[in-house]
Write a protein that holds these residues in place. Structure first.
Motif, PDB file in Angstrom:
ATOM      1  N   MET A 117       0.824  -1.203   0.000  1.00 44.45           N
ATOM      2  CA  MET A 117       0.000   0.000   0.000  1.00 44.45           C
ATOM      3  C   MET A 117       0.862   1.258   0.000  1.00 44.45           C
ATOM      4  SD  MET A 117      -3.065  -0.910   2.532  1.00 44.45           S
ATOM      5  CE  MET A 117      -4.349  -2.064   2.095  1.00 44.45           C
ATOM      6  N   ARG A 118       1.952   1.212   0.748  1.00 45.10           N
ATOM      7  CA  ARG A 118       2.837   2.385   0.796  1.00 45.10           C
ATOM      8  C   ARG A 118       3.459   2.642  -0.575  1.00 45.10           C
ATOM      9  NH1 ARG A 118       2.000   4.520   5.131  1.00 45.10           N
ATOM     10  NH2 ARG A 118       2.083   3.501   7.165  1.00 45.10           N
ATOM     11  N   GLU A 119       3.798   1.561  -1.262  1.00 48.21           N
ATOM     12  CA  GLU A 119       4.353   1.704  -2.604  1.00 48.21           C
ATOM     13  C   GLU A 119       3.339   2.382  -3.524  1.00 48.21           C
ATOM     14  OE1 GLU A 119       6.748  -1.347  -5.254  1.00 48.21           O
ATOM     15  OE2 GLU A 119       6.013  -2.315  -3.423  1.00 48.21           O
ATOM     16  N   LEU A 120       2.099   1.938  -3.434  1.00 48.78           N
ATOM     17  CA  LEU A 120       1.046   2.510  -4.269  1.00 48.78           C
ATOM     18  C   LEU A 120       0.796   3.969  -3.878  1.00 48.78           C
ATOM     19  CD1 LEU A 120      -1.301  -0.606  -4.240  1.00 48.78           C
ATOM     20  CD2 LEU A 120      -0.192   0.339  -6.279  1.00 48.78           C
ATOM     21  N   GLU A 121       0.851   4.221  -2.591  1.00 52.28           N
ATOM     22  CA  GLU A 121       0.641   5.579  -2.097  1.00 52.28           C
ATOM     23  C   GLU A 121       1.728   6.517  -2.625  1.00 52.28           C
ATOM     24  OE1 GLU A 121       1.601   6.247   1.995  1.00 52.28           O
ATOM     25  OE2 GLU A 121      -0.068   7.636   2.302  1.00 52.28           O
ATOM     26  N   THR A 122       2.963   6.000  -2.647  1.00 50.46           N
ATOM     27  CA  THR A 122       4.074   6.794  -3.169  1.00 50.46           C
ATOM     28  C   THR A 122       3.848   7.141  -4.633  1.00 50.46           C
ATOM     29  OG1 THR A 122       5.497   5.562  -1.672  1.00 50.46           O
ATOM     30  CG2 THR A 122       6.605   6.838  -3.377  1.00 50.46           C
ATOM     31  N   MET A 123       3.184   6.231  -5.348  1.00 50.51           N
ATOM     32  CA  MET A 123       2.869   6.493  -6.755  1.00 50.51           C
ATOM     33  C   MET A 123       1.677   7.426  -6.898  1.00 50.51           C
ATOM     34  SD  MET A 123       3.132   2.549  -8.041  1.00 50.51           S
ATOM     35  CE  MET A 123       2.309   2.823  -9.615  1.00 50.51           C
ATOM     36  N   LEU A 174      -6.259   4.421  -2.111  1.00 45.60           N
ATOM     37  CA  LEU A 174      -6.762   3.099  -1.740  1.00 45.60           C
ATOM     38  C   LEU A 174      -7.994   3.250  -0.876  1.00 45.60           C
ATOM     39  CD1 LEU A 174      -3.279   1.690  -0.923  1.00 45.60           C
ATOM     40  CD2 LEU A 174      -4.876   0.551  -2.462  1.00 45.60           C
ATOM     41  N   SER A 175      -8.981   2.396  -1.111  1.00 46.06           N
ATOM     42  CA  SER A 175     -10.136   2.417  -0.221  1.00 46.06           C
ATOM     43  C   SER A 175     -10.452   0.998   0.239  1.00 46.06           C
ATOM     44  CB  SER A 175     -11.346   3.039  -0.916  1.00 46.06           C
ATOM     45  OG  SER A 175     -11.876   2.150  -1.847  1.00 46.06           O
ATOM     46  N   ILE A 176     -11.072   0.896   1.400  1.00 49.38           N
ATOM     47  CA  ILE A 176     -11.479  -0.419   1.889  1.00 49.38           C
ATOM     48  C   ILE A 176     -12.942  -0.633   1.548  1.00 49.38           C
ATOM     49  CG2 ILE A 176     -11.700  -1.947   3.881  1.00 49.38           C
ATOM     50  CD1 ILE A 176      -9.237  -0.913   4.956  1.00 49.38           C
ATOM     51  N   ASP A 177     -13.158  -1.678   0.758  1.00 51.73           N
ATOM     52  CA  ASP A 177     -14.477  -2.033   0.252  1.00 51.73           C
ATOM     53  C   ASP A 177     -15.210  -2.883   1.285  1.00 51.73           C
ATOM     54  OD1 ASP A 177     -16.442  -2.185  -1.639  1.00 51.73           O
ATOM     55  OD2 ASP A 177     -15.284  -3.346  -3.083  1.00 51.73           O
ATOM     56  N   LYS A 225      -5.210   1.536  11.321  1.00 50.35           N
ATOM     57  CA  LYS A 225      -4.448   2.741  11.618  1.00 50.35           C
ATOM     58  C   LYS A 225      -3.159   2.821  10.809  1.00 50.35           C
ATOM     59  CE  LYS A 225      -2.265   3.058  15.445  1.00 50.35           C
ATOM     60  NZ  LYS A 225      -1.883   3.036  16.866  1.00 50.35           N
ATOM     61  N   SER A 226      -2.561   1.651  10.540  1.00 47.82           N
ATOM     62  CA  SER A 226      -1.278   1.703   9.836  1.00 47.82           C
ATOM     63  C   SER A 226      -1.420   1.632   8.317  1.00 47.82           C
ATOM     64  CB  SER A 226      -0.359   0.578  10.342  1.00 47.82           C
ATOM     65  OG  SER A 226      -1.033  -0.644  10.284  1.00 47.82           O
ATOM     66  N   PHE A 227      -2.633   1.475   7.814  1.00 51.41           N
ATOM     67  CA  PHE A 227      -2.812   1.436   6.359  1.00 51.41           C
ATOM     68  C   PHE A 227      -2.940   2.839   5.780  1.00 51.41           C
ATOM     69  CE2 PHE A 227      -5.203  -2.750   7.105  1.00 51.41           C
ATOM     70  CZ  PHE A 227      -4.054  -3.497   6.940  1.00 51.41           C
ATOM     71  N   PRO A 228      -2.265   3.094   4.673  1.00 52.35           N
ATOM     72  CA  PRO A 228      -2.454   4.385   4.000  1.00 52.35           C
ATOM     73  C   PRO A 228      -3.737   4.366   3.165  1.00 52.35           C
ATOM     74  CG  PRO A 228      -0.785   3.100   2.853  1.00 52.35           C
ATOM     75  CD  PRO A 228      -1.253   2.265   4.002  1.00 52.35           C
ATOM     76  N   ILE A 229      -4.866   4.457   3.852  1.00 54.93           N
ATOM     77  CA  ILE A 229      -6.172   4.332   3.201  1.00 54.93           C
ATOM     78  C   ILE A 229      -6.833   5.708   3.189  1.00 54.93           C
ATOM     79  CG2 ILE A 229      -8.504   3.425   3.657  1.00 54.93           C
ATOM     80  CD1 ILE A 229      -6.781   1.229   2.681  1.00 54.93           C
TER      81      ILE A 229
END
Ligand code: C2E
Ligand code: CA
Ligand code: CA
Ligand code: CA
Length: 274
Positions: free
Chosen positions: A166-172, A176-179, A192-196
């Motif tokens: 997720m952090r890699e995707l966030e850097t790009m 991200l959302s949680i379905d 808490k630790s997810f970049p959502i």
């Protein structure tokens, strides 16, 4: 009675064979679906409640089967997951959704977000990040317009690995959302630790919102949790004005559902945005 029991058994065995055969036939067909161009995407608008505007769409896949007609994703996505074909199907969905988002921009429409569902096996694939980057590059779409919808079950398998990806995707710059939030097993600590950037309230909590005090409590709790964690919150499956009014009252940011629009072909989105 014994005789009857036996017959019952045979009856069930027969039923199971029929559904197994059916399953195998569908899996066989699915293998050709991508190459033979049988998949389509429909798009369902997401509405921002503050402005009333369509700020994005969710891509939802359909399989136009040559003999069976339209096969629902709840039928073939699980089969695709099971057989591993989801990786190829998911890649097609990702590429087509990015191309479509770019087509709308090229047609001069106001840019909107494109949300793509990513299933567990696809998310676990080590090539996911590269494939997402390739789909964006190929379409010429800026990453900020892409959002991936992931489910809780997936993230919980290996929290550290999920966080890294997720952090890699966030850097790009990919959101991200949680379905289906609330239906899985996310621990709040992990959340808490997810970049959502967004939680999606599952439609099972929206359906009886007008009558169920429990569902009202759950919806309010998810909305409040999202805001406390600086995330946005969207409700899916909003079909009635009453449901919408409850959600507005609780401070929900965004909505999606038949009240606004069912999933539609790209031309209809174009007409809505124009
Ligand atoms: P989901 O991601 O939770 O998508 C929401 C589902 O609710 C969609 O069903 C949508 O058409 C439906 N829906 C939207 N508004 C309403 C409403 O107001 N009332 C009701 N009752 N339903 C509403 P759909 O398109 O049949 O997709 C079912 C599931 O299949 C999706 O659930 C998702 O898990 C999966 N799926 C669909 N497309 C893809 C895809 O491209 N990739 C993956 N991995 N999964 C997909
Ligand atoms: Ca979804
Ligand atoms: Ca859902
Ligand atoms: Ca889902």
């Amino acid at each position: 009675a014994k005789e009857m029991g036996k017959n019952n058994c045979q009856f069930y065995a027969h039923e199971m064979n029929a559904s197994l055969e059916e399953k195998l036939a569908l899996m066989e067909g699915l293998r050709r679906a991508v190459d033979e161009n049988q998949l389509r995407l429909l798009y369902q608008p997401k509405v921002d409640l503050a402005t009333g505007r369509v700020f994005g769409v969710e891509a939802l896949v359909r399989w136009q089967h040559p003999e069976r007609g339209m096969v629902r994703p709840d039928v073939f996505i699980p089969l695709a997951e099971e057989s591993g074909m989801i990786v190829a199907i998911g890649e097609w969905v990702l590429r087509e959704a990015c191309r479509q988002a770019r087509r709308w921009q090229d047609a001069g429409l106001p840019p909107i977000g494109m949300s793509v569902n990513v299933s567990p096996r696809q998310f676990d694939d080590p090539r996911l990040v590269k494939r997402v980057a390739a789909a964006l590059a190929e379409a010429g779409l800026d990453a900020r317009w892409l959002e991936l919808e992931v489910t809780e079950s997936l993230i919980m398998r290996d929290v550290q690995q999920a966080v890294d990806k997720m952090r890699e995707l966030e850097t790009m710059n990919i959101a991200l959302s949680i379905d289906d939030f609330g239906t899985g097993y996310s621990s709040l600590a992990a959340l808490k630790s997810f970049p959502i950037s967004r939680l999606k309230i599952d439609k099972s909590f929206v359906r009886d919102l007008a009558h169920s005090a429990d569902d009202q409590a759950i919806a309010r709790a998810i909305i409040s949790l999202s805001h406390q964690l600086q995330m946005r919150v969207i409700a899916e499956g909003v079909e009635t004005e009453q449901q919408r009014d409850f959600l507005v009252q609780y401070g929900c940011d965004e909505m999606q559902g038949y009240l606004f629009s069912k999933p539609v072909p790209p031309e209809e989105i174009e007409a809505m945005l124009a």
